[in-house]
Design a protein around this motif. Structure first.
Motif, PDB file in Angstrom:
ATOM      1  N   ARG A 195       0.803  -5.285  -4.189  1.00  0.00           N
ATOM      2  CA  ARG A 195       0.279  -3.911  -4.193  1.00  0.00           C
ATOM      3  C   ARG A 195       1.041  -2.975  -3.250  1.00  0.00           C
ATOM      4  O   ARG A 195       1.688  -3.393  -2.294  1.00  0.00           O
ATOM      5  N   ASP A 196       0.852  -1.716  -3.547  1.00  0.00           N
ATOM      6  CA  ASP A 196       1.203  -0.654  -2.612  1.00  0.00           C
ATOM      7  C   ASP A 196      -0.091  -0.262  -1.932  1.00  0.00           C
ATOM      8  O   ASP A 196      -0.843   0.563  -2.423  1.00  0.00           O
ATOM      9  N   SER A 197      -0.379  -0.893  -0.800  1.00  0.00           N
ATOM     10  CA  SER A 197      -1.722  -0.733  -0.238  1.00  0.00           C
ATOM     11  C   SER A 197      -1.912   0.581   0.504  1.00  0.00           C
ATOM     12  O   SER A 197      -3.029   1.021   0.720  1.00  0.00           O
ATOM     13  N   ASN A 198      -0.803   1.221   0.909  1.00  0.00           N
ATOM     14  CA  ASN A 198      -0.977   2.488   1.645  1.00  0.00           C
ATOM     15  C   ASN A 198      -0.610   3.714   0.814  1.00  0.00           C
ATOM     16  O   ASN A 198      -0.560   4.831   1.321  1.00  0.00           O
ATOM     17  N   GLY A 199      -0.323   3.487  -0.456  1.00  0.00           N
ATOM     18  CA  GLY A 199      -0.122   4.613  -1.369  1.00  0.00           C
ATOM     19  C   GLY A 199       1.131   5.438  -1.138  1.00  0.00           C
ATOM     20  O   GLY A 199       1.192   6.602  -1.540  1.00  0.00           O
ATOM     21  N   ASP A 200       2.155   4.840  -0.522  1.00  0.00           N
ATOM     22  CA  ASP A 200       3.379   5.624  -0.298  1.00  0.00           C
ATOM     23  C   ASP A 200       4.397   5.425  -1.422  1.00  0.00           C
ATOM     24  O   ASP A 200       5.542   5.840  -1.324  1.00  0.00           O
ATOM     25  N   GLY A 201       3.958   4.773  -2.498  1.00  0.00           N
ATOM     26  CA  GLY A 201       4.853   4.603  -3.648  1.00  0.00           C
ATOM     27  C   GLY A 201       5.718   3.359  -3.564  1.00  0.00           C
ATOM     28  O   GLY A 201       6.461   3.051  -4.494  1.00  0.00           O
ATOM     29  N   LYS A 202       5.633   2.636  -2.445  1.00  0.00           N
ATOM     30  CA  LYS A 202       6.422   1.403  -2.306  1.00  0.00           C
ATOM     31  C   LYS A 202       5.509   0.193  -2.098  1.00  0.00           C
ATOM     32  O   LYS A 202       4.542   0.280  -1.340  1.00  0.00           O
ATOM     33  N   LEU A 203       5.852  -0.891  -2.759  1.00  0.00           N
ATOM     34  CA  LEU A 203       5.081  -2.114  -2.535  1.00  0.00           C
ATOM     35  C   LEU A 203       5.165  -2.512  -1.060  1.00  0.00           C
ATOM     36  O   LEU A 203       6.232  -2.416  -0.453  1.00  0.00           O
ATOM     37  N   ASP A 204       4.057  -2.930  -0.497  1.00  0.00           N
ATOM     38  CA  ASP A 204       4.109  -3.420   0.880  1.00  0.00           C
ATOM     39  C   ASP A 204       3.409  -4.760   1.043  1.00  0.00           C
ATOM     40  O   ASP A 204       3.358  -5.319   2.121  1.00  0.00           O
ATOM     41  N   GLN A 205       2.824  -5.259  -0.044  1.00  0.00           N
ATOM     42  CA  GLN A 205       2.342  -6.647   0.016  1.00  0.00           C
ATOM     43  C   GLN A 205       2.575  -7.350  -1.310  1.00  0.00           C
ATOM     44  O   GLN A 205       2.568  -6.731  -2.367  1.00  0.00           O
TER      45      GLN A 205
HETATM   46 CA    CA Z   1       3.356   1.032   0.442  1.00  0.00          CA
END
Ligand code: CA
Length: 446
Positions: A195-205
Motif C-alpha cells: 500500500r501507499d499508506s500515507n497517500g503521497d502516491g508512492k508505495l511505502d509498504q
Molecule cells: Ca507513500
C-alpha cells in the motif's frame, strides 16, 4: 543483508572441507592441545552468542577441573579457519561441525565416533530433538543412523513471521496460526498489504520480499517438489511441482507486484525494510529473536503458505559439535560436547540470551507455552522441528556443490526475464553432472 547462519556458510564449509581432506589426508592430523589438562574448543557466532558460550564454558571448567582454550571466530571466517587448522595438523579437540561435513569428516578420520561416551553419560539422549541427533549419526552410507559423530548444539527451524501492527492498520484479518494460507489466499492478502499508506502516491509498504535461497525450499516442498529424489542420485527440479513453485516466487515480484521493486530493493534491502516496519511477511529463525525483541512493532509466527500438498513446509538447519579423532583427551572433550548440547544449565543460559530454542524437549515445551513474550506463537518453531521441517537438499549429500549450482544463474528468473520452466531445463543437466561426480567421490572415499 542478514546472513543466515546455516545456509551459505554450510555450503562453503563442506566444499572446502572435502577438497582439502583429499589433498592432505585429514586423518593424519594431530591435536591442537599438547597437554591433556587442556581442551581446545573452536566455534563461531555473533557477539551475544559468544558471550553466552563463554559463560557456559567458565562453568564447565570449574565443574570438570579442566582448562578450555576457546577459539571464537566470526561466522564468515569459521570454515576457512577450521580447515586451516585441520590441514595444519592442529584440529581443535572440540569444534562446530556442519551437517553437510559429517560424512566427509567421518570417512577421512577427522571426527571421532563418540557413541560410547554418549551412551555411558547420564543425560537423556531421547530428550534432545531427534532431528538434531540424527543429523550427526552416520553409518558409513548415509546420515540419520549409526554411530554418533557429534551432538546438535541447536536446531534452527525457519518459520514465517508477520508484522501484526501492519495487519491491524490495514484492517486485514490476522493470519490463522493453525491453518496455513493457500497460495491464492496468500496473494490476496499480499495485495491488501502492499500500500501507499500515507497517500503521497508512492508505495511505502509491501507484503513481502523473500530471499529466494531461504524461502524457495518451503514453496517447492509444500507444492510436492524437491531438488532430488530420496536416494539422492537424480536431480528432480524439472518437475511441474517444482517449476510452478519457482514461478510463483518470481510472480510475487513481477506479476502480483507485492514486493519492493528492483530499484526499491537497491536503496534498502528487505531485511532492513522488515525491521523498519515496511514489510508484512518475513522469515524468522530462532537466532533472530534477540534482535527482533527490539523492533517497535509486534511480530508473530505462522506456518508458511501451503501449495498443492495442502501442507506447510519449512527448512530446518542445525549445527553440531564434534570431537577431533586426534584428541589426547577424548573423555573430557566428549563431556564438553555433552555439556554444551545437553546440560540444563547451559541450555538455559543460551535460551535466556535468545540465541536459540531449547535443545531439550521438556525445556522447549515449557518455553513455548509462555505466550506472553514475543513471538507469542513460539510453538510454530517446535512444530517445524517435530513435524514438518526438512534439511536443505545439499546438507545430506557428500558435498553440496550440485545444490549450490541451482542458485548461480537464477537472477533472470526472479527478474521475470526467463521462465522457471526454461531455467530448470537448462540447469538440471549441470546439477545432475555434479551430483553424479559427488556420488562417485563418495564411493571412492570408502
Ligand atoms: Ca507513500
Amino acid at each position: 543483508m542478514k546472513v543466515n547462519k546455516w545456509f551459505k556458510v554450510a555450503a562453503l564449509a563442506t566444499t572446502i572441507g572435502l577438497g582439502a581432506c583429499m589433498v592432505t589426508g585429514c586423518g593424519k592430523s594431530s591435536s591442537a592441545s599438547e597437554n591433556s589438562d587442556t581442551i581446545t574448543f573452536m566455534f563461531r557466532g555473533a557477539e551475544d552468542e559468544k558471550k553466552a558460550y563463554q559463560a557456559a564454558i567458565d562453568e564447565f571448567e570449574k565443574k570438570e577441573n579442566v582448562k578450555v582454550k576457546v577459539i571464537a571466530t566470526d561466522a564468515g571466517q569459521y570454515s576457512t579457519k577450521l580447515q586451516a587448522a585441520i590441514s595444519g595438523g592442529k584440529t581443535p579437540d572440540v569444534f562446530y561441525v556442519e551437517q553437510g561435513s559429517v560424512m566427509a569428516y567421518a570417512d577421512n578420520g577427522v571426527l571421532k565416533d563418540i557413541t560410547k561416551y554418549v551412551e555411558k553419560s547420564d543425560f537423556d539422549l531421547d530428550n534432545i530433538w531427534e532431528y538434531g541427533v540424527n543429523s550427526y549419526r552416520y553409518d558409513g552410507k548415509q546420515i540419520g543412523k549409526g554411530a554418533i559423530y557429534g551432538l546438535p548444539k541447536d536446531v534452527g527451524p525457519f518459520a514465517l513471521g508477520y508484522n501484526k501492527d501492519m495487519f491491524k492498520a490495514a484492517g486485514v484479518d490476522l493470519p490463522d496460526p493453525d491453518k496455513p494460507y493457500t497460495w491464492d489466499e496468500f496473494v490476496d492478502v499480499c495485495k491488501k498489504l502492499t500500500r501507499d499508506s500515507n497517500g503521497d502516491g508512492k508505495l511505502d509498504q509491501w507484503a513481502t520480499g523473500f530471499n529466494v535461497q531461504w524461502s524457495l525450499p518451503s514453496f517447492v516442498w509444500s507444492n510436492g517438489g524437491d531438488w532430488a529424489n530420496e536416494a539422492k542420485d537424480k536431480v528432480t527440479i524439472d518437475t511441474p511441482e517444482f517449476t510452478e513453485a519457482l514461478q510463483f516466487m518470481a510472480d510475487l515480484q513481477n506479476v502480483y507486484k507485492v514486493t519492493p521493486s528492483v530499484s526499491d530493493s537497491q536503496t534498502l534491502d528487505t531485511y532492513q525494510r522488515w525491521m523498519n516496519g515496511e514489510i508484512a511477511f518475513f522469515p524468522v529463525g530462532p537466532w533472530d529473536m534477540s534482535t527482533y525483541d527490539k523492533l517497535d512493532f509486534e511480530y508473530d509466527l505462522i506456518p508458511w503458505p501451503a501449495g498443492k500438498t495442502g501442507k506447510s513446509a519449512a527448512y530446518i538447519g542445525s549445527l553440531g559439535i564434534g570431537v577431533s579423532n586426534a584428541t589426547k583427551n577424548p573423555e573430557k572433550s566428549a563431556k564438553l560436547v555433552e555439556y554444551l548440547c545437553a546440560s540444563k544449565e547451559c541450555q538455559q543460559q543460551l535460551v535466556d540470551a535468545k540465541v536459540q530454542i531449547p535443545n531439550l524437549k521438556d525445556m522447549a515445551e515449557k518455553w513455548a507455552s509462555d505466550t506472553t513474550t514475543m513471538p507469542n506463537n513460539k510453538k510454530e518453531f517446535l512444530d517445524i522441528v517435530n513435524d514438518y521441517g526438512r534439511a536443505l537438499p545439499g546438507a545430506n549429500t557428500y558435498n553440496p556443490e550440485w545444490y549450490d549450482e541451482f542458485w548461480i544463474n537464477i537472477q533472470p528468473v526472479l527478474d521475470g526475464k526467463k521462465t522457471a520452466a526454461d531455467y530448470v531445463k537448462e540447469v538440471q543437466p549441470k546439477m545432475q553432472e555434479k551430483l553424479d561426480a559427488i556420488n562417485q567421490q563418495k564411493a571412492t572415499a570408502k
